[in-house]
Enzyme design. Structure first.
Site, PDB file in Angstrom:
ATOM      1  N   ASP A  14       0.957  -1.298  -0.172  1.00 24.49           N
ATOM      2  CA  ASP A  14       0.149   0.069   0.042  1.00 24.49           C
ATOM      3  C   ASP A  14       0.855   1.243  -0.173  1.00 24.49           C
ATOM      4  O   ASP A  14       1.664   1.525   0.878  1.00 24.49           O
ATOM      5  CB  ASP A  14      -0.884  -0.091   1.216  1.00 24.49           C
ATOM      6  CG  ASP A  14      -1.871   0.952   1.199  1.00 24.49           C
ATOM      7  OD1 ASP A  14      -2.236   1.657   0.170  1.00 24.49           O
ATOM      8  OD2 ASP A  14      -2.600   1.210   2.132  1.00 24.49           O
ATOM      9  N   ASP A 108      -2.761   2.665  -6.160  1.00 24.86           N
ATOM     10  CA  ASP A 108      -1.777   2.563  -5.112  1.00 24.86           C
ATOM     11  C   ASP A 108      -1.584   1.546  -4.273  1.00 24.86           C
ATOM     12  O   ASP A 108      -0.982   1.554  -3.202  1.00 24.86           O
ATOM     13  CB  ASP A 108      -2.162   3.894  -4.279  1.00 24.86           C
ATOM     14  CG  ASP A 108      -3.314   4.007  -3.535  1.00 24.86           C
ATOM     15  OD1 ASP A 108      -4.298   3.110  -3.898  1.00 24.86           O
ATOM     16  OD2 ASP A 108      -3.450   4.765  -2.392  1.00 24.86           O
ATOM     17  N   GLU A 109      -2.345   0.342  -4.507  1.00 26.51           N
ATOM     18  CA  GLU A 109      -2.226  -1.103  -3.852  1.00 26.51           C
ATOM     19  C   GLU A 109      -2.568  -2.096  -4.448  1.00 26.51           C
ATOM     20  O   GLU A 109      -3.095  -2.327  -5.620  1.00 26.51           O
ATOM     21  CB  GLU A 109      -3.054  -0.839  -2.626  1.00 26.51           C
ATOM     22  CG  GLU A 109      -4.620  -0.613  -2.837  1.00 26.51           C
ATOM     23  CD  GLU A 109      -5.668  -0.899  -1.678  1.00 26.51           C
ATOM     24  OE1 GLU A 109      -5.211  -1.569  -0.800  1.00 26.51           O
ATOM     25  OE2 GLU A 109      -6.545   0.128  -1.437  1.00 26.51           O
TER      26      GLU A 109
END
Length: 365
Positions: A14, A108-109
């Site tokens: 993350d 983003d993860e």
């Protein structure tokens, strides 16, 4: 926990305050300062906040006006999705050097299954550390990670040592970890559900574990069986590298309410153009067009139409959305308009991949 099946090594990576961190990366003058990505006007919404801003209570989905009250020195920066996508692709390229089993959840993860990895490294913890170091050295951003036996626990763990940290939950630690875990930290338990659990005396994983599956299904519906399993470390969902996109959408919240249909059509034209560009960029098309309207009194209305063929053309999207708007003239001034395409042709491209795996008894982190 089940021990007769393959024990997997799952990493959840993350990125730390991704949008805000990218802006600080591109503009060093913003480093160390409280910034918010999004709109600062009275209708603006914070998409992301730097850690410096978060110390004042600023967070995503918060109105820009409230954010500036909490942090008068807050600096607002416009979103730049093309740049975020560019950085995200660089990060994912690093992931794929370790495993092909990468399941992105957003820009983003992502989940990574490194049970069998390209580096031949038996330690998922060391792999996570190496990936985080490479992201920092090659991209210039920090990331946090959670490592454990399934996606659920890995995701919960990745939030523990943020920013720029990681946490490993070894197989023998899973039971104690989940029993002591605050119910609010259980992935899938939102604010409303947490309050409902509190009212029933469920504050920790141990409290949840005392409830029968019948009790949980009675009070929490279909989610009851999910809660029953995950608190026991059972979450068999595999890392799916070919996640199928279900829909694609764009919307706009306006600084001033729109009461003129001419202005509404002008905004719909812009939104249709953005949706079309995203469809073309992702090489997909859809059949079902949905118009979303939020009025000044915050009531929400959606109208949909399914075409007999797949489309990604801007003009067709706009004309269909316009027809949906005229289907019933807005009864009030409008604060938000959105267009989404679903029933995408990605479903027709879905492939079923069968894998055979051997039972693995030893699991080194």
């Amino acid at each position: 926990m089940q021990t007769d099946k393959l024990i997997r090594k799952i990493i959840h990576v993350d990125m730390d305050a991704f949008y805000a961190s990218v802006e600080q990366l591109d503009n060093p003058a913003l480093k160390g300062k409280p910034i918010a990505v999004g709109g600062s006007g009275k209708r603006g919404v914070v998409s992301a906040a730097s850690y410096e801003a978060r110390t004042f209570g600023v967070k995503s989905a918060m109105s820009g006006s409230l954010a500036i009250k909490l942090c008068p020195e807050l600096i607002f920066v416009n979103t730049n999705f093309d740049r975020y996508i560019e950085i995200s692709k660089k990060i994912r390229k690093i992931f794929f050097e370790y495993t092909d089993l990468v399941e992105p959840l957003s820009l983003d993860e992502a989940y990574l299954d490194v049970t069998k990895n390209k580096k031949g490294n038996p330690s998922a913890s060391l792999i996570a550390k190496e990936i985080r170091d490479r992201i920092y050295n090659e991209v210039g951003l920090t990331a946090s990670a959670g490592i454990s036996i399934n996606k659920f626990i890995a995701k919960v763990a990745s939030d523990y040592n943020k920013p720029n940290g990681q946490k490993t939950i070894n197989p023998e630690e899973v039971t104690a970890f989940l029993e002591q875990l605050d119910i609010r930290k259980f992935y899938g338990v939102g604010k409303v559900t947490a309050e409902k659990m509190y009212q029933k005396g469920i504050f920790t994983g141990m409290d949840l574990k005392q409830k029968s599956i019948a009790y949980l299904e009675e009070h929490f519906g279909k989610s009851g069986s999910y809660y029953f399993d995950v608190v026991r470390g059972i979450h068999n969902s595999e890392v799916k590298p070919n996640r199928i996109r279900k829909s694609l959408a764009a919307e706009r919240t306006f600084s001033e309410n729109l009461s003129s249909e001419i202005f509404m059509l002008e905004k719909l034209d812009q939104i249709a153009d953005e949706v079309s560009r995203r469809l073309l960029k992702n090489n997909v098309a859809g059949k079902t067009i949905t118009l979303k309207i939020k009025y000044s009194d915050f009531t929400l209305q959606t109208r949909s139409k399914t075409l007999p063929y797949y489309i990604n053309d801007k003009d067709i999207i706009f004309e269909t959305a316009k027809d949906l708007l005229y289907q019933q003239k807005p009864s009030n001034s409008v604060r938000l308009l959105g267009i989404s395409l679903s029933n995408l042709n990605t479903e027709t491209q879905k492939k079923i991949i069968q894998k055979s795996v051997s039972v693995q008894l030893k699991f080194g982190f």
